[in-house]
Motif scaffolding. Structure first.
Motif, PDB file in Angstrom:
ATOM      1  N   ASP A  63       0.839  -1.201   0.000  1.00  0.00           N
ATOM      2  CA  ASP A  63       0.000   0.000   0.000  1.00  0.00           C
ATOM      3  C   ASP A  63       0.872   1.250   0.000  1.00  0.00           C
ATOM      4  O   ASP A  63       0.590   2.210  -0.711  1.00  0.00           O
ATOM      5  CB  ASP A  63      -0.921   0.018   1.220  1.00  0.00           C
ATOM      6  N   GLU A  64       1.928   1.236   0.791  1.00  0.00           N
ATOM      7  CA  GLU A  64       2.835   2.384   0.877  1.00  0.00           C
ATOM      8  C   GLU A  64       3.484   2.684  -0.473  1.00  0.00           C
ATOM      9  O   GLU A  64       3.576   3.847  -0.889  1.00  0.00           O
ATOM     10  CB  GLU A  64       3.902   2.118   1.936  1.00  0.00           C
ATOM     11  N   GLU A  65       3.909   1.660  -1.184  1.00  0.00           N
ATOM     12  CA  GLU A  65       4.517   1.860  -2.504  1.00  0.00           C
ATOM     13  C   GLU A  65       3.506   2.404  -3.510  1.00  0.00           C
ATOM     14  O   GLU A  65       3.836   3.269  -4.320  1.00  0.00           O
ATOM     15  CB  GLU A  65       5.120   0.543  -3.015  1.00  0.00           C
ATOM     16  N   ALA A  66       2.269   1.924  -3.442  1.00  0.00           N
ATOM     17  CA  ALA A  66       1.222   2.430  -4.333  1.00  0.00           C
ATOM     18  C   ALA A  66       0.941   3.904  -4.045  1.00  0.00           C
ATOM     19  O   ALA A  66       0.829   4.715  -4.971  1.00  0.00           O
ATOM     20  CB  ALA A  66      -0.050   1.596  -4.181  1.00  0.00           C
ATOM     21  N   ILE A  67       0.861   4.248  -2.780  1.00  0.00           N
ATOM     22  CA  ILE A  67       0.625   5.643  -2.399  1.00  0.00           C
ATOM     23  C   ILE A  67       1.785   6.523  -2.865  1.00  0.00           C
ATOM     24  O   ILE A  67       1.568   7.615  -3.400  1.00  0.00           O
ATOM     25  CB  ILE A  67       0.408   5.753  -0.869  1.00  0.00           C
ATOM     26  N   CYS A  68       3.004   6.047  -2.683  1.00  0.00           N
ATOM     27  CA  CYS A  68       4.186   6.812  -3.125  1.00  0.00           C
ATOM     28  C   CYS A  68       4.171   7.010  -4.637  1.00  0.00           C
ATOM     29  O   CYS A  68       4.503   8.100  -5.126  1.00  0.00           O
ATOM     30  CB  CYS A  68       5.470   6.114  -2.700  1.00  0.00           C
ATOM     31  N   MET A  69       3.797   5.978  -5.388  1.00  0.00           N
ATOM     32  CA  MET A  69       3.730   6.101  -6.840  1.00  0.00           C
ATOM     33  C   MET A  69       2.708   7.159  -7.249  1.00  0.00           C
ATOM     34  O   MET A  69       2.973   7.991  -8.115  1.00  0.00           O
ATOM     35  CB  MET A  69       3.378   4.758  -7.473  1.00  0.00           C
ATOM     36  N   LEU A  70       1.553   7.120  -6.614  1.00  0.00           N
ATOM     37  CA  LEU A  70       0.515   8.101  -6.926  1.00  0.00           C
ATOM     38  C   LEU A  70       0.972   9.510  -6.573  1.00  0.00           C
ATOM     39  O   LEU A  70       0.782  10.442  -7.348  1.00  0.00           O
ATOM     40  CB  LEU A  70      -0.789   7.762  -6.204  1.00  0.00           C
ATOM     41  N   ARG A  71       1.588   9.671  -5.407  1.00  0.00           N
ATOM     42  CA  ARG A  71       2.079  10.997  -5.001  1.00  0.00           C
ATOM     43  C   ARG A  71       3.152  11.505  -5.954  1.00  0.00           C
ATOM     44  O   ARG A  71       3.163  12.689  -6.301  1.00  0.00           O
ATOM     45  CB  ARG A  71       2.654  10.931  -3.591  1.00  0.00           C
ATOM     46  N   GLU A  72       4.062  10.630  -6.333  1.00  0.00           N
ATOM     47  CA  GLU A  72       5.173  11.016  -7.213  1.00  0.00           C
ATOM     48  C   GLU A  72       4.675  11.504  -8.565  1.00  0.00           C
ATOM     49  O   GLU A  72       5.214  12.446  -9.134  1.00  0.00           O
ATOM     50  CB  GLU A  72       6.110   9.813  -7.409  1.00  0.00           C
ATOM     51  N   GLY A  73       3.654  10.850  -9.087  1.00  0.00           N
ATOM     52  CA  GLY A  73       3.180  11.192 -10.425  1.00  0.00           C
ATOM     53  C   GLY A  73       2.046  12.200 -10.479  1.00  0.00           C
ATOM     54  O   GLY A  73       1.759  12.753 -11.539  1.00  0.00           O
ATOM     55  N   ASP A  74       1.415  12.467  -9.351  1.00  0.00           N
ATOM     56  CA  ASP A  74       0.226  13.324  -9.316  1.00  0.00           C
ATOM     57  C   ASP A  74       0.618  14.796  -9.432  1.00  0.00           C
ATOM     58  O   ASP A  74       0.910  15.454  -8.440  1.00  0.00           O
ATOM     59  CB  ASP A  74      -0.546  13.076  -8.021  1.00  0.00           C
ATOM     60  N   LEU A  75       0.597  15.314 -10.638  1.00  0.00           N
ATOM     61  CA  LEU A  75       1.034  16.682 -10.888  1.00  0.00           C
ATOM     62  C   LEU A  75      -0.046  17.721 -10.580  1.00  0.00           C
ATOM     63  O   LEU A  75       0.267  18.869 -10.271  1.00  0.00           O
ATOM     64  CB  LEU A  75       1.494  16.828 -12.341  1.00  0.00           C
ATOM     65  N   ASP A  76      -1.312  17.329 -10.672  1.00  0.00           N
ATOM     66  CA  ASP A  76      -2.380  18.304 -10.447  1.00  0.00           C
ATOM     67  C   ASP A  76      -3.003  18.217  -9.046  1.00  0.00           C
ATOM     68  O   ASP A  76      -3.922  18.967  -8.720  1.00  0.00           O
ATOM     69  CB  ASP A  76      -3.468  18.205 -11.522  1.00  0.00           C
ATOM     70  N   GLY A  77      -2.497  17.304  -8.218  1.00  0.00           N
ATOM     71  CA  GLY A  77      -2.928  17.240  -6.827  1.00  0.00           C
ATOM     72  C   GLY A  77      -4.291  16.642  -6.568  1.00  0.00           C
ATOM     73  O   GLY A  77      -4.843  16.802  -5.486  1.00  0.00           O
ATOM     74  N   ASP A  78      -4.825  15.891  -7.538  1.00  0.00           N
ATOM     75  CA  ASP A  78      -6.157  15.303  -7.340  1.00  0.00           C
ATOM     76  C   ASP A  78      -6.114  13.914  -6.703  1.00  0.00           C
ATOM     77  O   ASP A  78      -7.150  13.293  -6.505  1.00  0.00           O
ATOM     78  CB  ASP A  78      -6.940  15.270  -8.651  1.00  0.00           C
ATOM     79  N   GLY A  79      -4.926  13.412  -6.394  1.00  0.00           N
ATOM     80  CA  GLY A  79      -4.805  12.112  -5.738  1.00  0.00           C
ATOM     81  C   GLY A  79      -4.863  10.926  -6.679  1.00  0.00           C
ATOM     82  O   GLY A  79      -4.901   9.784  -6.234  1.00  0.00           O
ATOM     83  N   ALA A  80      -4.881  11.175  -7.977  1.00  0.00           N
ATOM     84  CA  ALA A  80      -4.958  10.116  -8.976  1.00  0.00           C
ATOM     85  C   ALA A  80      -4.047  10.488 -10.147  1.00  0.00           C
ATOM     86  O   ALA A  80      -3.531  11.600 -10.216  1.00  0.00           O
ATOM     87  CB  ALA A  80      -6.396   9.951  -9.459  1.00  0.00           C
ATOM     88  N   LEU A  81      -3.828   9.536 -11.039  1.00  0.00           N
ATOM     89  CA  LEU A  81      -2.992   9.777 -12.211  1.00  0.00           C
ATOM     90  C   LEU A  81      -3.833   9.742 -13.478  1.00  0.00           C
ATOM     91  O   LEU A  81      -4.491   8.739 -13.755  1.00  0.00           O
ATOM     92  CB  LEU A  81      -1.887   8.718 -12.339  1.00  0.00           C
ATOM     93  N   ASN A  82      -3.796  10.835 -14.238  1.00  0.00           N
ATOM     94  CA  ASN A  82      -4.397  10.795 -15.563  1.00  0.00           C
ATOM     95  C   ASN A  82      -3.354  10.227 -16.529  1.00  0.00           C
ATOM     96  O   ASN A  82      -2.225   9.921 -16.127  1.00  0.00           O
ATOM     97  CB  ASN A  82      -4.920  12.176 -15.986  1.00  0.00           C
ATOM     98  N   GLU A  83      -3.722  10.074 -17.786  1.00  0.00           N
ATOM     99  CA  GLU A  83      -2.824   9.428 -18.740  1.00  0.00           C
ATOM    100  C   GLU A  83      -1.510  10.194 -18.898  1.00  0.00           C
ATOM    101  O   GLU A  83      -0.439   9.593 -18.926  1.00  0.00           O
ATOM    102  CB  GLU A  83      -3.521   9.279 -20.092  1.00  0.00           C
ATOM    103  N   MET A  84      -1.562  11.506 -18.971  1.00  0.00           N
ATOM    104  CA  MET A  84      -0.347  12.300 -19.130  1.00  0.00           C
ATOM    105  C   MET A  84       0.556  12.166 -17.909  1.00  0.00           C
ATOM    106  O   MET A  84       1.763  12.006 -18.022  1.00  0.00           O
ATOM    107  CB  MET A  84      -0.715  13.775 -19.367  1.00  0.00           C
ATOM    108  N   GLU A  85      -0.031  12.204 -16.715  1.00  0.00           N
ATOM    109  CA  GLU A  85       0.761  12.063 -15.492  1.00  0.00           C
ATOM    110  C   GLU A  85       1.412  10.686 -15.420  1.00  0.00           C
ATOM    111  O   GLU A  85       2.578  10.561 -15.016  1.00  0.00           O
ATOM    112  CB  GLU A  85      -0.118  12.282 -14.263  1.00  0.00           C
ATOM    113  N   PHE A  86       0.676   9.652 -15.802  1.00  0.00           N
ATOM    114  CA  PHE A  86       1.216   8.295 -15.790  1.00  0.00           C
ATOM    115  C   PHE A  86       2.395   8.171 -16.747  1.00  0.00           C
ATOM    116  O   PHE A  86       3.451   7.660 -16.382  1.00  0.00           O
ATOM    117  CB  PHE A  86       0.122   7.280 -16.155  1.00  0.00           C
ATOM    118  N   CYS A  87       2.228   8.648 -17.973  1.00  0.00           N
ATOM    119  CA  CYS A  87       3.300   8.547 -18.967  1.00  0.00           C
ATOM    120  C   CYS A  87       4.515   9.358 -18.538  1.00  0.00           C
ATOM    121  O   CYS A  87       5.657   8.901 -18.686  1.00  0.00           O
ATOM    122  CB  CYS A  87       2.803   9.002 -20.343  1.00  0.00           C
TER     123      CYS A  87
END
Length: 112
Positions: A63-87
């Motif tokens: 869970d911690e690694e998943a949360i870190c991945m989301l935080r690292e990639g979340d550029l707009d601060g919505d707590g999720a990754l859109n396609e651009m953020e993921f890529c």
């Protein structure tokens, strides 16, 4: 140094770019996004990442690694990754691609 339980990332991206070309590689990144996305929300959420990560061989992701991945990639601060953020995140995880990109940028600036 990675802990015993952490996800180990092996950088296959440069070989993929060489084999598929830049457009083919981006298409594959988009396919990876679609594997992890929450179908109702259209973004990668914590829940969809945990649920679908096994499809990419990451079934042991904590869970911690998943949360870190989301935080690292979340550029707009919505707590999720859109396609651009993921890529963008996937490209940032590839040191070799980042170094190659920097070299190309420097060459472009010098030749401008």
């Amino acid at each position: 140094m990675a802990s015993q339980n952490s996800v180990v990332f092996e950088d296959f991206f440069p070989a993929m770019v060489e084999k598929l070309g830049p457009d083919g590689f981006m298409k594959e990144l988009c396919n990876g996004f679609r594997l992890l996305v929450d179908g109702d929300k259209g973004v990668i959420t914590f829940e969809s990442l945990k649920k679908n990560s096994a499809l990419l061989g990451l079934q042991d992701m904590s869970d911690e690694e998943a949360i870190c991945m989301l935080r690292e990639g979340d550029l707009d601060g919505d707590g999720a990754l859109n396609e651009m953020e993921f890529c963008t995140l996937m490209l940032r995880l590839s040191p070799e691609l980042m170094n190659s990109s920097m070299k190309l940028l420097v060459e472009a600036i010098v030749n401008f």
